[in-house]
Design an enzyme around this catalytic site. Structure first.
Site, short mmCIF file in Angstrom:
data_model
loop_
_atom_site.label_atom_id
_atom_site.label_comp_id
_atom_site.label_asym_id
_atom_site.label_seq_id
_atom_site.Cartn_x
_atom_site.Cartn_y
_atom_site.Cartn_z
N ASP A 116 0.80 -1.21 0.00
CA ASP A 116 0.00 0.00 0.00
C ASP A 116 0.84 1.26 0.00
OD1 ASP A 116 -2.57 -0.72 -0.27
OD2 ASP A 116 -2.87 -1.13 1.85
N ILE A 123 13.02 -1.08 5.29
CA ILE A 123 13.20 -2.44 5.82
C ILE A 123 14.60 -2.60 6.43
CG2 ILE A 123 11.47 -3.58 4.37
CD1 ILE A 123 13.80 -4.51 2.56
C1 LIG Z 1 3.46 -1.01 14.63
C2 LIG Z 1 2.39 -0.99 13.62
O1 LIG Z 1 1.44 -0.28 13.72
N1 LIG Z 1 2.58 -1.85 12.61
C3 LIG Z 1 1.62 -1.91 11.56
C4 LIG Z 1 2.35 -1.73 10.26
O2 LIG Z 1 3.23 -2.81 10.17
P1 LIG Z 1 4.48 -2.72 9.24
O3 LIG Z 1 5.02 -4.10 9.27
O4 LIG Z 1 4.28 -2.06 7.96
O5 LIG Z 1 5.26 -1.74 9.99
P2 LIG Z 1 6.26 -2.06 11.06
O6 LIG Z 1 5.60 -2.51 12.30
O7 LIG Z 1 7.28 -2.95 10.45
O8 LIG Z 1 6.87 -0.62 11.23
C5 LIG Z 1 6.48 0.28 12.20
C6 LIG Z 1 7.27 1.55 11.99
O9 LIG Z 1 8.67 1.28 11.92
C7 LIG Z 1 9.22 1.76 10.72
N2 LIG Z 1 10.22 0.78 10.25
C8 LIG Z 1 9.85 -0.51 10.09
C9 LIG Z 1 10.76 -1.47 9.66
C10 LIG Z 1 12.08 -1.08 9.39
O10 LIG Z 1 12.94 -1.89 9.01
N3 LIG Z 1 12.41 0.23 9.55
C11 LIG Z 1 11.51 1.16 9.98
O11 LIG Z 1 11.86 2.33 10.10
C12 LIG Z 1 8.06 1.90 9.77
O12 LIG Z 1 8.32 2.85 8.77
C13 LIG Z 1 6.93 2.28 10.70
O13 LIG Z 1 6.92 3.65 10.94
O14 LIG Z 1 1.49 -1.74 9.19
C14 LIG Z 1 0.83 -2.98 9.05
C15 LIG Z 1 -0.05 -2.85 7.85
O15 LIG Z 1 -0.73 -1.65 7.89
C16 LIG Z 1 0.04 -3.26 10.33
O16 LIG Z 1 -0.55 -4.48 10.24
C17 LIG Z 1 0.95 -3.22 11.53
O17 LIG Z 1 0.24 -3.44 12.72
C1 LIG Z 2 -1.23 -1.25 4.87
C2 LIG Z 2 -1.75 -2.46 4.97
O1 LIG Z 2 -1.41 -3.51 4.24
P1 LIG Z 2 0.01 -3.89 3.65
O2 LIG Z 2 0.99 -3.68 4.77
O3 LIG Z 2 -0.13 -5.32 3.32
O4 LIG Z 2 0.29 -2.98 2.50
C3 LIG Z 2 -2.88 -2.73 5.90
O5 LIG Z 2 -3.14 -3.91 6.19
O6 LIG Z 2 -3.52 -1.78 6.35
#
Ligand SMILES: CC(=O)N[C@H]1[C@@H](OP(=O)(O)OP(=O)(O)OC[C@H]2O[C@@H](n3ccc(=O)[nH]c3=O)[C@H](O)[C@@H]2O)O[C@H](CO)[C@@H](O)[C@@H]1O
Ligand SMILES: C=C(OP(=O)(O)O)C(=O)O
Length: 431
Positions: A116, A123
């Site tokens: 999205d 990452i």
């Molecule tokens: C904590 C949170 O609300 N996580 C949500 C996030 O997960 P998602 O897996 O996308 O995000 P993460 O929990 O990994 O990241 C949380 C935060 O850490 C930052 N980040 C993450 C990984 C990294 O290597 N470096 C870094 O800077 C991201 O930019 C973000 O601001 O979106 C998913 C999809 O909408 C949701 O299901 C998760 O519940």
């Molecule tokens: C942003 C979302 O999905 P994804 O991380 O799979 O893009 C979500 O589940 O709200």
């Protein structure tokens, strides 16, 4: 491209059943390749992300069979293959193949993932974790090549800069078969992490502390699935239906929920004045009376989920007075739904990434675009509340994560349909 067409303004009532959690499922499917025996997942949502992950598995000769809500994955003939482009771009969760392939083969070649459009999604913490386990990570031609040392991955202590869900899951998958102990500190605590750990432990992994900020993993030689795994209910889908029920419901019961997973969300909705009765595994949302504005700030679990800030936004518009505030601390740029709501007559704006909502007695139908999954959910609710017809372009984004949504909404009495708009072929056929 898909369009959702809603003839709004009809009060909705009845029962709705929540599917398995998208954000568990999209990790459990890649994690299945860690098993040497066939895997059975139950409670699998019928969403586009699942179909796309099945396509990726078939590129590796992993056979899948998806009937109703049961997905059988047979990885016994798996061949290690690079996943450079194509489908990999269609969903963010394809990055879980990095950890899963690394854990299974000691090597992963994976294109940069899609997903999205909710702002930058780095990452670096995933990569830091793989490197701490001894892997080398190269970035070549829009793909990431991760290679374990000749003697295999070894356990390590990894302190995450922030409790990332994605990084925690990816490091778990890579380390379950590493030599020795891995400790993830400042780990994410989301229920989906516990679901992944339960799934892997039932296959022979030794993961302790999932759900806390310190997870310990003792590496084992190999994993073998023995029993079916039932995926936890989708707390975000449930929260979306709670908002819908409060916005336009005439009494809606939402089944298959784990209330505890929704605690901070329900607290906020109840603070607005919505009345909800909770049963063992269902919620009944009464038709809403006079509601008051609230302030929402997203946070890591058990805080208010980023994925629920958009679904709650239409509810704020129904408050009688005051100013509602939404601040997304996880993805501050996740504000694309606001310009779309304005097209429907919403009295709402964004200042410095802060959403400011004001009472809006009536929304009207309009042509809007679902830039991403939860923006789509927000517009879907708004369309159901609005007078006239709402057409949501890029409705495939809704189908990425909402299980049988057309059927569920119709069951509640909505006049909604999803169709292809052949005049605008999407880059990805399901968007
Ligand atoms: C904590 C949170 O609300 N996580 C949500 C996030 O997960 P998602 O897996 O996308 O995000 P993460 O929990 O990994 O990241 C949380 C935060 O850490 C930052 N980040 C993450 C990984 C990294 O290597 N470096 C870094 O800077 C991201 O930019 C973000 O601001 O979106 C998913 C999809 O909408 C949701 O299901 C998760 O519940
Ligand atoms: C942003 C979302 O999905 P994804 O991380 O799979 O893009 C979500 O589940 O709200």
């Amino acid at each position: 491209m898909k369009q959702m067409i809603i003839h709004g303004g009809k009060p909705l009532q009845g029962d709705v059943w929540i599917g398995g959690a998208k954000n568990s499922t999209v990790a459990l499917i890649p994690a299945s390749i860690l098993s040497r025996t066939p895997v059975t997942l139950e409670g699998v949502p019928r969403i586009a992300d699942v179909i796309n992950l099945m396509d990726l598995l078939s590129e590796m000769d992993v056979h899948c069979d998806f009937g109703e809500t049961t997905l059988r994955i047979d990885p016994t003939d798996i061949k290690m293959s690079p996943l450079p482009a194509g489908k990999i771009k269609s969903l963010r969760a394809s990055y879980y193949f990095m950890g899963a392939l690394l854990g299974r083969f000691g090597k992963a070649v994976v294109g940069f993932p899609g997903g999205d459009d909710i702002g930058p999604r780095p990452i670096d913490q995933h990569i830091k974790g793989f490197e701490a386990l001894g892997a080398s990570v190269k970035n070549e031609n829009d793909q990431i090549i991760i290679t374990a040392p000749e003697d295999g991955l070894h356990g390590a202590k990894i302190h995450l800069k922030m409790p990332s869900v994605g990084a925690t899951m990816n490091i778990i998958m890579a380390s379950v078969t590493a030599q020795g102990q891995t400790i993830i500190e400042n780990a994410a605590k989301e229920p989906e992490i516990i679901d992944l750990a339960t799934f892997l432990n039932n296959m022979g992994a030794v993961i302790r502390g999932a759900g806390t900020d310190s997870i310990r993993i003792e590496g084992v030689d190999m994993l073998k699935a023995q029993i079916p795994h039932t995926i936890i209910p989708d707390r975000i889908e449930a929260g979306t239906y709670v908002s819908l029920a409060a916005c336009i419901g005439n009494g809606i019961r939402i089944h298959n929920i784990i209330e505890e997973h929704l605690d901070s969300y329900l607290a906020k909705v109840e603070e607005m004045g919505v009345v909800i009765d909770a049963d063992e595994d269902s919620l009944y949302v009464y038709p809403a009376g006079d509601l008051k504005m609230v302030q929402v700030k997203t946070d890591v679990y058990p805080g208010f989920a980023t994925d629920l800030q958009q679904p709650i936004t239409p509810l704020l518009l129904t408050a009688k007075s005051g100013e509602g505030v939404v601040i997304d601390n996880i993805y501050p740029k996740r504000i694309g739904h606001i310009a779309q709501l304005q097209k429907m007559g919403a009295n709402i704006k964004v200042e410095d990434n802060i959403i400011l909502a004001h009472p809006t007695p009536q929304l009207h139908g309009a042509k809007v675009t679902a830039g991403e999954i939860r923006a789509g959910a927000c517009l879907m609710i708004a369309g159901l509340m609005a007078t006239g017809t709402t057409i949501i372009d890029k409705a495939g984004n809704i189908l990425r994560g909402y299980d049988r949504v057309e059927e569920k909404l119709r069951q509640l009495g909505a006049d909604v349909s999803i169709k292809d708009d052949p005049s605008v072929p999407g880059v990805l056929d399901n968007i």
